[in-house]
Design a protein around this motif. Structure first.
Motif, mmCIF file in Angstrom:
data_model
loop_
_atom_site.group_PDB
_atom_site.id
_atom_site.type_symbol
_atom_site.label_atom_id
_atom_site.label_comp_id
_atom_site.label_asym_id
_atom_site.label_seq_id
_atom_site.Cartn_x
_atom_site.Cartn_y
_atom_site.Cartn_z
ATOM 1 N N LEU A 83 41.723 40.662 47.194
ATOM 2 C CA LEU A 83 40.704 40.738 46.151
ATOM 3 C C LEU A 83 41.344 40.951 44.780
ATOM 4 N N ILE A 84 42.286 41.874 44.751
ATOM 5 C CA ILE A 84 42.922 42.216 43.480
ATOM 6 C C ILE A 84 43.753 41.044 42.978
ATOM 7 N N GLU A 85 44.425 40.393 43.902
ATOM 8 C CA GLU A 85 45.256 39.265 43.497
ATOM 9 C C GLU A 85 44.394 38.127 42.959
ATOM 10 N N ARG A 86 43.265 37.922 43.636
ATOM 11 C CA ARG A 86 42.360 36.859 43.193
ATOM 12 C C ARG A 86 41.897 37.088 41.766
ATOM 13 N N ASP A 87 41.783 38.346 41.414
ATOM 14 C CA ASP A 87 41.295 38.667 40.084
ATOM 15 C C ASP A 87 42.426 38.676 39.059
ATOM 16 N N GLY A 88 43.601 38.277 39.490
ATOM 17 C CA GLY A 88 44.715 38.179 38.554
ATOM 18 C C GLY A 88 45.334 39.514 38.207
ATOM 19 N N LYS A 89 45.144 40.504 39.042
ATOM 20 C CA LYS A 89 45.725 41.805 38.761
ATOM 21 C C LYS A 89 46.819 42.116 39.767
ATOM 22 N N LYS A 90 47.499 43.198 39.533
ATOM 23 C CA LYS A 90 48.639 43.544 40.368
ATOM 24 C C LYS A 90 48.286 44.782 41.187
ATOM 25 N N SER A 91 48.645 44.760 42.462
ATOM 26 C CA SER A 91 48.341 45.946 43.258
ATOM 27 C C SER A 91 49.591 46.510 43.905
ATOM 28 N N TYR A 92 49.605 47.813 44.101
ATOM 29 C CA TYR A 92 50.672 48.501 44.825
ATOM 30 C C TYR A 92 50.003 49.373 45.867
ATOM 31 N N THR A 93 50.544 49.370 47.079
ATOM 32 C CA THR A 93 49.951 50.186 48.130
ATOM 33 C C THR A 93 50.753 51.479 48.253
ATOM 34 N N ILE A 94 50.046 52.575 48.262
ATOM 35 C CA ILE A 94 50.709 53.874 48.258
ATOM 36 C C ILE A 94 50.146 54.727 49.397
ATOM 37 N N VAL A 95 51.032 55.302 50.196
ATOM 38 C CA VAL A 95 50.593 56.237 51.235
ATOM 39 C C VAL A 95 51.004 57.623 50.793
ATOM 40 N N ALA A 132 37.348 50.352 35.844
ATOM 41 C CA ALA A 132 38.264 49.632 36.731
ATOM 42 C C ALA A 132 38.364 48.167 36.332
ATOM 43 N N LYS A 133 37.285 47.646 35.776
ATOM 44 C CA LYS A 133 37.313 46.233 35.382
ATOM 45 C C LYS A 133 38.399 45.970 34.351
ATOM 46 N N ASP A 134 38.711 46.978 33.560
ATOM 47 C CA ASP A 134 39.717 46.798 32.515
ATOM 48 C C ASP A 134 41.135 47.012 33.012
ATOM 49 N N ALA A 135 41.274 47.409 34.266
ATOM 50 C CA ALA A 135 42.599 47.773 34.767
ATOM 51 C C ALA A 135 43.448 46.535 35.027
ATOM 52 N N ASN A 136 44.726 46.677 34.848
ATOM 53 C CA ASN A 136 45.651 45.602 35.184
ATOM 54 C C ASN A 136 46.435 45.905 36.454
ATOM 55 N N ILE A 137 46.801 47.164 36.609
ATOM 56 C CA ILE A 137 47.591 47.544 37.773
ATOM 57 C C ILE A 137 46.750 48.494 38.619
ATOM 58 N N HIS A 187 44.667 31.566 38.320
ATOM 59 C CA HIS A 187 45.284 30.259 38.600
ATOM 60 C C HIS A 187 46.497 30.025 37.724
ATOM 61 N N GLU A 188 46.779 30.969 36.918
ATOM 62 C CA GLU A 188 47.795 30.744 35.907
ATOM 63 C C GLU A 188 49.135 30.338 36.524
ATOM 64 N N TYR A 227 41.180 49.961 58.979
ATOM 65 C CA TYR A 227 41.702 50.320 57.659
ATOM 66 C C TYR A 227 42.749 49.324 57.182
ATOM 67 N N LEU A 228 43.534 48.786 58.118
ATOM 68 C CA LEU A 228 44.532 47.797 57.709
ATOM 69 C C LEU A 228 43.859 46.542 57.175
ATOM 70 N N HIS A 229 42.792 46.199 57.865
ATOM 71 C CA HIS A 229 42.039 45.031 57.455
ATOM 72 C C HIS A 229 41.530 45.193 56.028
ATOM 73 N N ILE A 230 40.962 46.364 55.759
ATOM 74 C CA ILE A 230 40.362 46.546 54.428
ATOM 75 C C ILE A 230 41.441 46.608 53.359
ATOM 76 N N ILE A 231 42.585 47.179 53.697
ATOM 77 C CA ILE A 231 43.671 47.212 52.710
ATOM 78 C C ILE A 231 44.095 45.789 52.367
ATOM 79 N N GLN A 232 44.217 44.983 53.412
ATOM 80 C CA GLN A 232 44.584 43.595 53.198
ATOM 81 C C GLN A 232 43.545 42.893 52.316
#
Lengths: 843, 498
Positions: B310-322, B282-287, B418-419, B300-305
């Motif tokens: 967390l993902i954004e802080r690490d400079g990666k991109k996240s998508y939420t899927i139900v 997972a460390k190597d993942a970008n998306i 920070h880019e 659960y909403l809290h943890i999703i947020q």
């Protein structure tokens, strides 16, 4: 009695014509480190008296213990030429002071990555060859590597003392041996014709071959003797040199030179008469303690001994006398200074090999001209553990510009692509250091043409990198090094105490940095893997890991693990079909083995995904007999998009096919990485998509439906095409005397190896044996072999090729079947292979 | 009557009556669905017609969780959950859990426990599957007798004390209900507080643990590693949950069905290693795809947020899927995601099938993977409630060095978070940056974007795809005559029958 200071060295660093960067290369045990010692001695770092015993460049305890070099070590030497000796030097120079950056490299094949790293940052190579053993396997390998990098070689025939003391050979016989050694080396060098580099062969009469006795610290080139005799005979020095080698004979009775042996008993070859015999005489006189005879002889030669040295006897006396008469350092260093190129000279032709970018941009020009005012171009070839635990020096060569303490540099890693931000950092150099054997000296800056160690960059460089100035955003990196060995032997490591895991992780990171070849990865099962070039390499790596990088925390090391490949023997017996999870889509496929040599061509990058399709189809149709149109229908390579397997589209007129291509490829990447037999990589399989039936609604033929189906149908086609395992095979080269041959054959037979070449080395009792040996069987091979031949045979193993195992892995109990079961067990998979019926669907 | 007591009809009726609710959802897992009508009938007999009962089945997520969304479809005011439960706190509805009563041979079990005690030099802690909760009282008394009669256990007295001082309480009711206590469970106010706030909580008397509906207290000076865990029950997710959470402990399992004591858990250890690998991957993942695996578990909403940040802080991109319960086919529809984070209750969180194209990790693993400089120390948290509380503090890591990727065996650079800010500051370079990016696309072959995970966003991935959906250019398309399609069923169309 240190003769020079860091400031002194730093001053010469600016004189780019007076620098020589060179590596010492040779077969294992031919005396590189010992010879290097005598050079170091001349620079005043160690006492002349102990030269030959200290092995200055073997800085590690285990190196000293085993008597082999493991890491290449750099050392900067200062040498002052005399005015007279430089008279004949035609090249550019500034003054009489010279700086020689010397890198001693290991000879064992397991560490040849160290040699590669050393060659990259040097311009010349001193090839050391044992005068008795001659040109050996590793000599040839490293020599080829050097020439590939456009490194100019000079040769030294080493261990001359063996001729005089051990073997007591006569002059003519010795000459023949030397001649053969030089010829053998020249045969290899002659194959590298390079207009820019010119003739790289070596000739004693031109002064590019030296004769040395590293252990005793003496050496000579024909130049030494030519100088001595030139005045005596009243001929030109060059003329004299020519007479001292080859078919030139002198008869002291007639005082005439002839081109062949006149048959008169006093007629002897020039070399024998004027070089070999005098040395032999001196040595014999010393050894026999005939001091009354010795002193007048020495006086005639102009050798003066100190009074306390006159009391020495036997070997010690001989060593001392020879060192004074023919000091190894002056002979060898002069040879290097005369015949090896300065950075300024070498970079003119090496720029093509080095620079990846266009050869007419400012960076290429700066490298070409070795321009200290140009932009910085620096290649870090290796990382050296520093004395404070956990930190590393970045060691490399400045090709242009200057690197200075505190300077901000742009670090381009191996994966850097110009124009992208990938693998790119801007950081400052905390300190620049030059290396002087065991000591390091900080300097303000280091100009181009020199080797340098830098502090403060280790967080950003794994193994190697190109450095340039902060603002030079257009610079391309310097080409990555190509290694001649690959990490095929793997072990799983884990810590004994679970809570040491962070230590292990940190240790592995450091290990990966410290060695150019070792690879630290993690398996699917979560095991940490350390991979190295050979058993010895791995042993050293693990020792380093535990003792130096993990602070002694205990680790558990598994038995060596060898990775296999999965392939197929024939074309699938039928077209197989798999249905998608919703049953609405069907893929039909067949697998077939690739044509011979195709997988290797893909490995070498001759054929790959990035090729121009036209060029690719040309190679495929001309060399491998492919249909021209078919060659254009290759969908992809895999695994990792570059591997030696492919998917070819054979369908005709299938609707929506373009939509599912990406999905099929994704399934293929996945499947080719984890084959159906034991989840090993696939190799040399060509998958043909024969037909496809798709649902007419796009939503029902999406990636979710097609990717898993593609994977299943690939497995099904693999299993129907007589799957086989490929095992890695070493090429083993062994050099041994005749009486050891029986033992060698015995051991090889027992280990499933087979000999395919056996040659006697002309003029020696030694045999050269080449054999293939499965890597699986190679563990403990060296020690078994040594035991079976009472230490007379020493093997060198290099990964050579993949060999198909003939037994059927689908048949339980067969050799391959057992292997598959073992691998699956190790990986924590179900021990039974998934049957074909799980992958193939019926209508 | 076996049925009555198994489904605790009387207790359920009591619960419903006491709450005074009129619409009740009865949630059954698939294997108990056959009894659902009988249970509903029995309950109606007890409650009369004033209360409306609805039977729910086939939940969208794991059947161990309370299906609040399903229940709210019928405006139910409370849920009665039957069968195995993960006891994750609900967010809106009160729920009653009926675990059922699995048969257990108490004497045999006690015998095994006794044997365990005599071998082990550690205090023994008894844990069990909730379906065996009914038998614990019996077990205790049997054990008491057993220990009394055997002289040799004198030196093991301590462990016995530890055992009895631990108060396993299968508390059945959430939200303001008094905990239904088994045996000598603690019934003071403190318990509820700790239940809400996390796995461990320091009380004056000791450390309190809760896990999958069980709770116990250990003296302060004891760590969990000091205990031998004795699990009664089958090898189910609850057990796996326990093994992973206390992976440093010695564990034995008593299988009540086979009446056997098992202590080989190399498989579980292997799982832990495998999870470790997934974290590295997972460390190597970008998306990253965030899979919403629950719509009920509190927070659960809290943890999703939290995951998104967390993902954004690490400079990666996240998508939420139900997507309900994930399966390989569903996840493969999102090939751009390099890894999925599955936000669900503790017992359904571990999804590791080789069939998945991309790994699926838990929120805890995501925290490990996406927080720079954090290393796995061996602790493992399954419940995201615990994660929320234990890990809101940011781990500030100034180590800006490159990250070592064990998958690639070398250092890799991560996109600096920070880019973006940097770009805005250097407006003057904007044009240069743009050209640089334009160059990017050409330089990377589409293959590496698609299959080696070098894409940084969904858009980039789409751009690299060879097929990007239907094009809207109809101008030059030649008209095609219609053709007769296939007929028949997908398992074999008519033209395919041979």
């Amino acid at each position: 009695m240190v003769k020079f200071t860091a400031e002194g060295l730093r001053r010469i660093m600016d004189l780019k014509h007076n620098i020589r960067n060179m590596s010492v290369i040779a077969h294992v045990d031919h005396g590189k480190s010992t010879l290097t010692d005598s050079l170091v001695a001349a620079a005043g770092i160690i006492a002349q008296e102990v030269a030959g015993d200290v092995r200055m460049t073997d800085t590690r305890a285990d190196e000293a213990e085993r008597g082999i070099t493991i890491k290449s070590t750099g050392i900067s030497l200062y040498y002052e030429m005399t005015v007279e000796s430089l008279e004949n030097y035609k090249g550019e120079k500034s003054g009489h002071e010279y700086l020689i950056n010397l890198i001693d490299s290991p000879g064992h094949v397991d560490f040849s990555s160290e040699v590669t790293a050393a060659l990259r940052i040097t311009d010349g190579a001193l090839v050391v060859v044992d005068c008795v053993e001659g040109v050996c396997v590793q000599t040839e390998t490293v020599l080829r590597q050097a020439l590939g990098e456009r490194i100019r070689p000079v040769l030294t025939v080493n261990k001359m003392d063996r001729c005089f003391l051990e073997l007591q050979v006569e002059g003519e016989e010795a000459y023949q041996t030397f001649q053969r050694v030089i010829e053998n080396a020249n045969v290899i060098m002659a194959t590298y014709e390079d207009p820019l580099l010119g003739d790289v062969q070596v000739y004693p009469e031109k002064g590019t071959v030296a004769f040395s006795a590293g252990l005793h610290g003496w050496a000579f080139t024909l130049t030494n003797f030519a100088k001595m005799y030139a005045s005596k005979f009243g001929v030109d020095e060059n003329k004299m040199m020519e007479r001292l080698w080859g078919e030139n004979y002198f008869d002291p009775a007639t005082k005439k030179w002839t081109n062949k042996n006149t048959g008169s008993p006093t007629c002897k070859r020039g070399f024998v008469q004027f070089c070999y015999e005098p040395i032999k005489q001196i040595i014999n006189t010393c050894m026999n303690d005939q001091k009354d005879k010795l002193w007048p002889m020495l006086q005639k030669l102009g050798v003066t001994m100190k009074s306390d040295e006159k009391d020495l006897v036997g070997k010690a006396l001989m060593k001392r006398v020879m060192q004074t008469w023919l000091p190894a350092s002056s002979a060898l260093l002069e040879m290097m200074i005369f015949h090896l190129p300065s950075p300024a000279k070498a970079q003119r032709y090496r720029v093509e090999n080095l620079y990846e970018g266009p050869l007419d941009d400012i960076y290429a020009n700066a490298i070409r001209n070795c321009d200290p005012e140009g932009p910085l171009m620096l290649y870090v070839s290796k990382m050296i553990p520093a004395s404070d635990k956990g930190r590393f020096f970045a060691f490399g060569r400045v090709f242009s510009g200057k690197v200075s303490t505190g300077m901000k540099v742009r670090i381009m890693g191996p994966n850097y692509v110009p124009g992208q931000k990938k693998d790119l950092y801007v950081k400052s150099v905390q300190r620049t250091v030059i290396w002087m054997g065991k000591r390091q000296e900080s300097v303000e800056d280091v100009p181009c043409g020199n080797t340098v160690a830098m502090v403060g960059l280790d967080q950003f460089i794994t193994k190697n990198a190109t450095l340039t100035n902060e603002k030079e955003v257009d610079a391309h990196p310097i080409r990555a090094m190509k290694f001649s060995v690959s990490p095929v032997v793997r072990v799983a490591v884990q810590c004994k105490v679970a809570s040491d895991l962070p230590k292990l992780v940190e240790g592995l990171k450091r290990l990966a940095k410290s060695d150019p070849m070792v690879v630290c990865t993690i398996e699917e099962s979560g095991e940490h893997i350390v991979a190295g070039a050979g058993e010895l390499h791995l042993e050293i790596c693990l020792k380093d890991l535990q003792e130096d990088f993990m602070g002694g925390a205990e680790i558990v090391v598994s038995d060596p693990v060898v990775s296999f490949r999965e392939t197929v023997l024939e074309k699938s017996c039928r077209t197989v079909m798999s249905k998608s999870p919703n049953k609405h889509n069907r893929l039909y496929m067949e697998a077939r083995p690739m044509e011979e040599g195709l997988a290797e061509a893909i490995d070498d990058g001759r054929i790959g995904p990035r090729d121009d399709p036209k060029a690719r189809s040309k190679i495929l149709s001309e060399e491998f007999g492919w249909d021209k149109d078919l060659a254009k229908k290759i969908w992809c390579f895999g695994p990792e998009t570059t591997g030696p397997n492919m998917v070819v589209d054979m369908c005709k007129g299938v609707q929506y096919l373009n939509e599912i291509k990406d999905s099929v490829v994704a399934g293929f990447q996945w499947a080719s990485k984890e084959g159906a037999l034991a989840e090993e990589n696939m190799r040399a399989i060509c998958f043909e998509v024969c037909d496809v039936v798709l649902h007419s609604d796009a939503i029902h033929r999406g990636g979710g439906q097609v990717i898993p189906t593609a994977r299943r149908v690939i497995y099904a086609s693999q299993l129907t095409a007589k799957p086989r395992l490929l095992e890695p095979v070493y090429l083993v080269e062994i050099q041994a005397p005749e009486q050891a041959l029986g033992g060698i054959y015995g051991v090889l037979n027992q280990k499933r190896g087979h000999v395919f070449e056996e040659l006697q080395r002309p003029g020696t009792p030694l045999y050269n044996i080449k054999a293939y040996l499965p890597v699986v069987e190679s563990f403990g091979f060296s020690s078994t072999l040594r035991a079976a031949t009472s230490g007379q045979a020493f093997p060198q193993c290099v990964f050579d090729h993949w060999d198909m195992m003939s037994s059927d892995p689908l048949e339980p109990g067969s050799q391959a079947g057992q292997l598959v079961a073992d691998i699956r067990k190790r990986k924590g998979l179900k021990e039974q292979m998934t049957p074909l019926s799980e992958f193939e669907d019926k209508l | 009557m076996e049925f009555q007591s198994n489904y605790e009809i009387l207790r359920t009726a009591e619960f419903i009556r006491s709450r005074g609710v009129s619409r009740v959802a009865l949630q059954f897992p698939d294997e108990l669905l056959k009894d659902s009508t009988q249970v509903a009938k029995a309950l109606r007999r007890e409650l009369g017609n004033g209360v409306r009962l609805y039977v729910m089945a086939d939940t969208a997520y794991g059947s161990c969780c309370v299906d609040e969304v399903g229940a709210s479809h019928v405006d139910a005011e409370c849920v009665v959950h039957y069968g195995h439960a993960c006891m994750s706190p609900t967010s809106t509805l009160p729920a009653l859990f009926v675990f059922g009563k699995a048969f257990i041979n108490v004497n045999a079990c006690a015998e095994s426990l006794h044997q365990c005690l005599s071998i082990s030099n550690k205090p023994v802690l008894v844990l069990y599957g909730l379906e065996y909760a009914h038998a614990v009282q019996d077990l205790k008394s049997t054990m008491c007798k057993l220990l009394l009669s055997s002289e040799s256990n004198q030196k093991l007295y301590y462990s016995e004390v530890a055992c009895s001082s631990i108060n396993p309480s299968g508390y059945n009711i959430k939200d303001k209900e008094q905990p239904e206590s088994h045996g000598d469970a603690i019934a003071d106010g403190k318990v509820l507080k700790t239940l809400e706030s996390g796995v461990t909580n320091k009380l004056e008397s000791g450390t309190k643990y809760t896990l999958g509906g069980l709770t116990w207290i250990t003296p302060l000076e004891h760590k969990m590693e000091d205990y031998l865990l004795f699990w009664i029950g089958s090898d189910n997710p609850a057990f796996a949950n326990m093994v992973l959470t206390f992976n440093g402990c010695e564990i034995v399992r008593y299988d009540a069905e086979d009446c056997k004591l098992l202590n080989d858990f190399s498989h579980q250890k292997r799982i832990l290693k495998r999870r470790y690998f997934l974290v590295e991957k997972a460390k190597d993942a970008n998306i990253i795809g965030i899979l919403v695996g629950t719509l009920g578990v509190a927070g659960y909403l809290h943890i999703i947020q939290q995951m998104k940040e967390l993902i954004e802080r690490d400079g990666k991109k996240s998508y939420t899927i139900v997507m309900g319960r994930p399966n390989p086919a569903k996840l493969a529809n999102f090939p751009e995601c390099d890894v999925f984070v599955y936000v669900s209750c503790a017992q359904t969180a571990l999804l590791d099938s080789k069939e998945f194209l991309a790994p699926v990790i838990t929120p805890f693993e995501a925290v490990l993977a996406f927080t720079r400089g954090r290393q796995w120390t061996g602790e493992y948290i399954m419940d995201f409630q615990n994660l929320m509380t234990s890990d809101t503090g940011e781990i500030v890591d100034d180590n800006e060095g490159a990250r070592f990727s064990f998958l690639k065996g070398c250092y890799v650079e991560d996109l600096q978070p920070h880019e973006n800010n940097g770009d805005q500051l250097e407006r003057s370079l904007a044009l240069a940056e743009m050209t640089e990016k334009a160059l990017n696309v050409r330089n990377q072959s589409t293959d590496t974007v698609l299959f080696k995970g070098t894409a940084r966003s969904g858009a980039e991935y789409l751009a690299a795809r060879s097929y990007q959906g239907l094009s809207m250019q109809y101008e030059n398309a030649p008209l095609q005559s219609y053709v007769v399609g296939r007929t028949g069923r997908a398992s074999g169309y008519e033209n395919e029958k041979e």
